[in-house]
Design a protein around this motif. Structure first.
Motif, short mmCIF file in Angstrom:
data_model
loop_
_atom_site.label_atom_id
_atom_site.label_comp_id
_atom_site.label_asym_id
_atom_site.label_seq_id
_atom_site.Cartn_x
_atom_site.Cartn_y
_atom_site.Cartn_z
N GLU A 10 1.29 -8.92 3.71
CA GLU A 10 2.73 -8.95 3.40
C GLU A 10 2.99 -8.72 1.92
O GLU A 10 3.96 -8.06 1.55
CB GLU A 10 3.35 -10.27 3.87
CG GLU A 10 3.45 -10.38 5.38
CD GLU A 10 4.08 -9.15 6.04
OE1 GLU A 10 5.15 -8.70 5.59
OE2 GLU A 10 3.49 -8.62 7.00
N GLU A 11 2.15 -9.28 1.05
CA GLU A 11 2.30 -9.01 -0.38
C GLU A 11 2.15 -7.52 -0.65
O GLU A 11 2.96 -6.93 -1.37
CB GLU A 11 1.25 -9.78 -1.20
CG GLU A 11 1.54 -11.24 -1.36
CD GLU A 11 0.43 -11.97 -2.11
OE1 GLU A 11 0.78 -12.81 -2.96
OE2 GLU A 11 -0.76 -11.72 -1.84
N LEU A 12 1.11 -6.93 -0.09
CA LEU A 12 0.88 -5.50 -0.30
C LEU A 12 2.04 -4.66 0.23
O LEU A 12 2.48 -3.72 -0.43
CB LEU A 12 -0.43 -5.07 0.38
CG LEU A 12 -1.70 -5.53 -0.33
CD1 LEU A 12 -2.91 -5.38 0.59
CD2 LEU A 12 -1.90 -4.75 -1.62
N MET A 66 1.25 4.86 -0.26
CA MET A 66 0.23 3.84 -0.05
C MET A 66 -1.14 4.30 -0.54
O MET A 66 -1.93 3.49 -1.04
CB MET A 66 0.15 3.45 1.42
CG MET A 66 -0.71 2.22 1.63
SD MET A 66 -0.76 1.59 3.31
CE MET A 66 0.95 1.46 3.74
N LYS A 67 -1.42 5.58 -0.45
CA LYS A 67 -2.72 6.11 -0.87
C LYS A 67 -3.02 5.76 -2.33
O LYS A 67 -4.16 5.54 -2.71
CB LYS A 67 -2.77 7.62 -0.67
CG LYS A 67 -4.16 8.20 -0.94
CD LYS A 67 -4.19 9.68 -0.63
CE LYS A 67 -5.54 10.30 -0.65
NZ LYS A 67 -6.44 10.07 -1.69
N ARG A 68 -1.97 5.64 -3.16
CA ARG A 68 -2.17 5.30 -4.58
C ARG A 68 -2.69 3.87 -4.77
O ARG A 68 -3.12 3.50 -5.86
CB ARG A 68 -0.86 5.44 -5.37
CG ARG A 68 -0.42 6.85 -5.66
CD ARG A 68 -1.07 7.48 -6.88
NE ARG A 68 -0.99 6.76 -8.12
CZ ARG A 68 -0.02 6.87 -9.01
NH1 ARG A 68 0.99 7.69 -8.81
NH2 ARG A 68 -0.05 6.15 -10.12
N GLU A 73 0.25 0.29 9.33
CA GLU A 73 -0.25 -1.06 9.62
C GLU A 73 -1.77 -1.12 9.50
O GLU A 73 -2.32 -2.09 8.97
CB GLU A 73 0.19 -1.51 11.01
CG GLU A 73 1.63 -1.93 11.09
CD GLU A 73 1.97 -3.08 10.14
OE1 GLU A 73 1.26 -4.11 10.15
OE2 GLU A 73 2.95 -2.95 9.40
N GLU A 74 -2.45 -0.10 9.99
CA GLU A 74 -3.92 -0.07 9.89
C GLU A 74 -4.35 0.00 8.43
O GLU A 74 -5.30 -0.67 8.02
CB GLU A 74 -4.48 1.14 10.66
CG GLU A 74 -4.35 1.03 12.17
CD GLU A 74 -4.73 2.31 12.88
OE1 GLU A 74 -5.50 2.22 13.86
OE2 GLU A 74 -4.27 3.40 12.47
N GLN A 75 -3.65 0.80 7.64
CA GLN A 75 -3.99 0.93 6.22
C GLN A 75 -3.74 -0.39 5.49
O GLN A 75 -4.57 -0.81 4.67
CB GLN A 75 -3.19 2.06 5.58
CG GLN A 75 -3.63 3.43 6.04
CD GLN A 75 -2.89 4.55 5.33
OE1 GLN A 75 -2.49 4.41 4.18
NE2 GLN A 75 -2.71 5.67 6.03
N SER A 129 -5.80 -5.25 2.83
CA SER A 129 -5.77 -6.71 2.68
C SER A 129 -7.08 -7.37 3.09
O SER A 129 -7.30 -8.54 2.80
CB SER A 129 -4.61 -7.31 3.48
OG SER A 129 -4.79 -7.10 4.87
N SER A 130 -7.98 -6.62 3.72
CA SER A 130 -9.25 -7.19 4.18
C SER A 130 -10.29 -7.29 3.06
O SER A 130 -11.24 -8.06 3.18
CB SER A 130 -9.82 -6.34 5.31
OG SER A 130 -10.33 -5.10 4.82
#
Length: 116
Positions: free
Chosen positions: A40-42, A53-55, A79-81, A86-87
């Motif tokens: 959620e932060e991301l 998002m790639k950046r 969502e997958e990214q 976050s993992s």
């Protein structure tokens, strides 16, 4: 409040931290591996950054290469990214600067100055 998210052993993070201190900026420091950003932060930070998002992926990192993400990311949905980012804090481009004015991944003083 300014949040500085870093990996302390990263030389770019060290330069960025030194720069912030030289500018007299007060900030909270967060270790990107010991306390990685949540999904959620991301999501919020990426949205506020105005950047793709790639950046936010550490494309020069060992984990990025080991997982073959250059080939895999284009077929992944948002969502997958986000789940992947976050993992593991080592997958995230660093340092991150989060202020009330915006968010930036990677250290570029000309991009950071307007956010302070």
């Amino acid at each position: 409040m300014v949040l500085f998210v870093e990996y302390p052993k990263c030389t770019t993070c060290q330069k960025a931290k030194k720069w912030l201190l030289e500018q007299g900026v007060e900030f909270a420091d967060r270790h990107i591996v010991q306390d990685p950003p949540t999904k959620e932060e991301l999501r919020g930070w990426i949205g506020r950054s105005g950047l793709p998002m790639k950046r936010f992926f550490n494309t020069s990192g060992q984990k990025y290469r080991a997982l073959g993400l250059k080939e895999a990311l284009p077929s992944m949905d948002e969502e997958e990214q986000l789940s992947l980012l976050s993992s593991d804090g080592m997958l995230i481009k660093r340092p991150l600067l989060i202020t009330e004015k915006g968010v930036r991944a990677g250290f570029r003083p000309d991009e950071w100055e307007p956010l302070l």
